[in-house]
Motif scaffolding. Structure first.
Motif, PDB file in Angstrom:
ATOM      1  N   LEU A   1       8.582  -3.638   8.932  1.00  0.00           N
ATOM      2  CA  LEU A   1       8.533  -4.187   7.588  1.00  0.00           C
ATOM      3  C   LEU A   1       9.767  -3.710   6.830  1.00  0.00           C
ATOM      4  O   LEU A   1      10.120  -2.526   6.887  1.00  0.00           O
ATOM      5  CB  LEU A   1       7.277  -3.730   6.845  1.00  0.00           C
ATOM      6  N   VAL A   2      10.416  -4.622   6.124  1.00  0.00           N
ATOM      7  CA  VAL A   2      11.624  -4.315   5.372  1.00  0.00           C
ATOM      8  C   VAL A   2      11.404  -4.675   3.910  1.00  0.00           C
ATOM      9  O   VAL A   2      10.885  -5.753   3.602  1.00  0.00           O
ATOM     10  CB  VAL A   2      12.835  -5.095   5.941  1.00  0.00           C
TER      11      VAL A   2
ATOM     12  N   ALA B   1       1.873  -2.587   1.403  1.00  0.00           N
ATOM     13  CA  ALA B   1       2.596  -2.331   2.654  1.00  0.00           C
ATOM     14  C   ALA B   1       1.787  -1.428   3.578  1.00  0.00           C
ATOM     15  O   ALA B   1       1.697  -1.674   4.786  1.00  0.00           O
ATOM     16  CB  ALA B   1       3.959  -1.705   2.350  1.00  0.00           C
ATOM     17  N   ALA B   2       1.184  -0.384   3.005  1.00  0.00           N
ATOM     18  CA  ALA B   2       0.411   0.559   3.814  1.00  0.00           C
ATOM     19  C   ALA B   2      -0.828  -0.090   4.413  1.00  0.00           C
ATOM     20  O   ALA B   2      -1.334   0.351   5.457  1.00  0.00           O
ATOM     21  CB  ALA B   2       0.015   1.764   2.966  1.00  0.00           C
ATOM     22  N   SER B   3      -1.333  -1.143   3.755  1.00  0.00           N
ATOM     23  CA  SER B   3      -2.569  -1.786   4.220  1.00  0.00           C
ATOM     24  C   SER B   3      -2.323  -2.851   5.278  1.00  0.00           C
ATOM     25  O   SER B   3      -3.273  -3.372   5.870  1.00  0.00           O
ATOM     26  CB  SER B   3      -3.303  -2.415   3.031  1.00  0.00           C
ATOM     27  N   ILE B   4      -1.054  -3.193   5.515  1.00  0.00           N
ATOM     28  CA  ILE B   4      -0.729  -4.231   6.500  1.00  0.00           C
ATOM     29  C   ILE B   4      -0.736  -3.623   7.899  1.00  0.00           C
ATOM     30  O   ILE B   4       0.006  -2.686   8.181  1.00  0.00           O
ATOM     31  CB  ILE B   4       0.632  -4.872   6.190  1.00  0.00           C
TER      32      ILE B   4
ATOM     33  N   THR C   1      -1.224 -12.241   0.398  1.00  0.00           N
ATOM     34  CA  THR C   1       0.008 -11.774   1.037  1.00  0.00           C
ATOM     35  C   THR C   1      -0.300 -11.159   2.395  1.00  0.00           C
ATOM     36  O   THR C   1       0.427 -11.398   3.372  1.00  0.00           O
ATOM     37  CB  THR C   1       0.749 -10.756   0.152  1.00  0.00           C
ATOM     38  N   LYS C   2      -1.357 -10.393   2.490  1.00  0.00           N
ATOM     39  CA  LYS C   2      -1.741  -9.804   3.780  1.00  0.00           C
ATOM     40  C   LYS C   2      -2.034 -10.900   4.803  1.00  0.00           C
ATOM     41  O   LYS C   2      -1.626 -10.803   5.973  1.00  0.00           O
ATOM     42  CB  LYS C   2      -2.968  -8.912   3.606  1.00  0.00           C
TER      43      LYS C   2
END
Length: 260
Positions: free
Chosen positions: A93-94, A84-87, A32-33
């Protein structure tokens, strides 16, 4: 970056926005990342990172299957916020998810977790605006946009109420039914765009899958196009995923350029 900041930036460039949806954890946390990076490299201005739910009632088979793959791979709210925090993204981002997950986690906690992990907006397709008071307050208190949907059958009175509550952008459902790639643009798109009077950006989704459709929606007056199933189909194929994701995003973004 906040959503309103991205739209201001694009306005200065005479561009409209490409909003791209993928389901977090499909097919894996790590991939995903890589997929989000490919979307951004291809030109996505905002990324909708779906938090999978077992019964995604607004989604068609393509995204339902993505949610099931993600859940089978171990995605859950804790892992979602970790992801999310790692992206490392320079675009908003939503989170798109369902109210059951928000309520179960705790409304205030969910909004705070969004803010802490870099999520700048939330879309909850099964939460009526009339019943959104607690989440609306939690989002406002944590600096997170709460984005509402309008459809071709939303009457004028209710639309006015929804437009008064939504922030970031208003999600315009271009056709009745569930999400999914289509071969044409719904005839109702121009009509609903003409009925929406607001300073909030207007983003059209449900059924857009290619450059020609995106260009048509922009020409009708949209400030953004939302594309999901077309990207998810590439992910499901498992073939040259990041390369094809980037290529499709670039083609769609080209349609968001305003021609003189």
């Amino acid at each position: 970056m906040r959503i309103h900041g991205k739209f201001r930036e694009l306005e200065g460039k005479n561009e409209k926005a490409l909003i791209a949806y993928v389901c977090a954890g499909d097919p894996s946390f790590k991939e995903t990342k890589e997929i989000v990076s490919a979307l951004i490299k291809g030109g996505a201005d905002i990324v909708e990172l779906g938090l999978p739910f077992s019964d995604p009632v607004a989604d068609g088979p393509t995204i339902q299957e993505a949610a099931h793959r993600a859940l089978d791979a171990g995605m859950n709210p804790d892992r979602y916020f970790e992801l999310a925090a790692s992206i490392d993204a320079d675009v908003p981002l939503v989170c798109m998810t369902y109210y059951n997950l928000i309520y179960k986690r705790g409304i205030e906690k969910f909004a705070k977790d969004c803010a802490d992990s870099g999520i700048t907006g939330i879309i909850v397709p099964d939460l009526p605006a009339e019943e959104s008071g607690e989440l609306h307050a939690a989002c406002k208190g944590n600096g997170v946009d709460l984005i509402f949907l309008v459809t071709p059958i939303t009457d004028d009175e209710r639309m006015k109420m929804i437009l008064g509550k939504t922030s970031g952008f208003v999600y315009i459902v271009s056709r009745l039914g569930v999400t999914g790639a289509r071969a044409d643009v719904a005839s109702s798109t121009g009509d609903i765009l003409s009925r929406i009077h607001t300073d909030v950006p207007k983003a059209v989704g449900f059924g857009i899958s290619g450059k020609e459709q995106a260009a048509e929606v922009i020409a009708e007056g949209a400030d953004a196009v939302i594309v999901g199933s077309a990207f998810v189909n590439i992910i499901a194929s498992g073939e040259n995923v990041t390369e094809r994701i980037e290529t499709l995003a670039r083609e769609l973004k080209e349609a968001c350029q305003i021609k003189d």
